[in-house]
Design a protein around this motif. Structure first.
Motif, mmCIF file in Angstrom:
data_model
loop_
_atom_site.group_PDB
_atom_site.id
_atom_site.type_symbol
_atom_site.label_atom_id
_atom_site.label_comp_id
_atom_site.label_asym_id
_atom_site.label_seq_id
_atom_site.Cartn_x
_atom_site.Cartn_y
_atom_site.Cartn_z
ATOM 1 N N PRO A 123 0.783 -1.231 0.000
ATOM 2 C CA PRO A 123 0.000 0.000 0.000
ATOM 3 C C PRO A 123 0.818 1.285 0.000
ATOM 4 O O PRO A 123 0.318 2.325 -0.386
ATOM 5 N N ASP A 142 -1.741 -5.189 11.708
ATOM 6 C CA ASP A 142 -3.169 -5.102 11.958
ATOM 7 C C ASP A 142 -3.626 -3.671 11.656
ATOM 8 O O ASP A 142 -3.013 -2.717 12.144
ATOM 9 N N PRO A 143 -4.696 -3.492 10.860
ATOM 10 C CA PRO A 143 -5.163 -2.131 10.559
ATOM 11 C C PRO A 143 -5.552 -1.329 11.800
ATOM 12 O O PRO A 143 -5.532 -0.112 11.786
ATOM 13 N N GLN A 144 -5.885 -2.016 12.892
ATOM 14 C CA GLN A 144 -6.219 -1.335 14.138
ATOM 15 C C GLN A 144 -4.976 -0.943 14.919
ATOM 16 O O GLN A 144 -5.066 -0.341 15.982
ATOM 17 N N GLY A 145 -3.801 -1.326 14.414
ATOM 18 C CA GLY A 145 -2.551 -0.938 15.047
ATOM 19 C C GLY A 145 -2.170 -1.748 16.265
ATOM 20 O O GLY A 145 -1.323 -1.342 17.048
ATOM 21 N N THR A 150 -6.376 -8.788 4.743
ATOM 22 C CA THR A 150 -6.766 -8.487 6.127
ATOM 23 C C THR A 150 -5.801 -7.557 6.851
ATOM 24 O O THR A 150 -6.126 -7.076 7.931
ATOM 25 N N GLY A 151 -4.632 -7.315 6.277
ATOM 26 C CA GLY A 151 -3.646 -6.497 6.971
ATOM 27 C C GLY A 151 -3.043 -5.438 6.074
ATOM 28 O O GLY A 151 -3.296 -5.378 4.885
ATOM 29 N N PHE A 152 -2.241 -4.581 6.674
ATOM 30 C CA PHE A 152 -1.479 -3.566 5.980
ATOM 31 C C PHE A 152 -0.093 -4.169 5.738
ATOM 32 O O PHE A 152 0.613 -4.476 6.700
#
Length: 100
Positions: free
Chosen positions: A18, A38-41, A91-93
């Motif tokens: 990305p 994790d996108p939530q960090g 599902t992830g960055f």
């Protein structure tokens, strides 16, 4: 195809990183570890280690027009990790570190 033939124990897997700026640092032949955050960090994990960058396709007009972020990178990876890499991509960055 030809990419897979050059790495007989591996499969060629396209991955969209990305962050186009970070992906621009890569060169064909670089060895990297693919990391999914994790996108939530909350967590980050190494998805696959010691992957070889086998191609860095230039963005095409259709991809740019569709607004796809980042940059496509093709990696040679063991077959055993291809499903995990595909799952991590949705599902992830994804990011990378240079392999030792």
């Amino acid at each position: 195809g030809a990419l897979a033939a050059a790495y007989p124990a591996s499969v060629a897997i396209p991955v969209r990183l990305p962050d186009a700026g970070m992906a621009a640092l890569l060169r064909v032949g670089d060895r990297i570890d693919l990391v999914a955050a994790d996108p939530q960090g909350v967590t980050a994990r190494v998805v696959a280690s010691d992957l070889t960058v086998v191609a860095l396709p230039q963005p095409d007009e259709e991809a740019m027009a569709s607004g796809l972020p980042g940059r496509l990178v093709v990696l040679a990876a063991p077959e055993a990790v291809r499903e995990e890499m595909a799952q991590a991509a949705v599902t992830g960055f994804l990011t990378f570190t240079y392999a030792r």
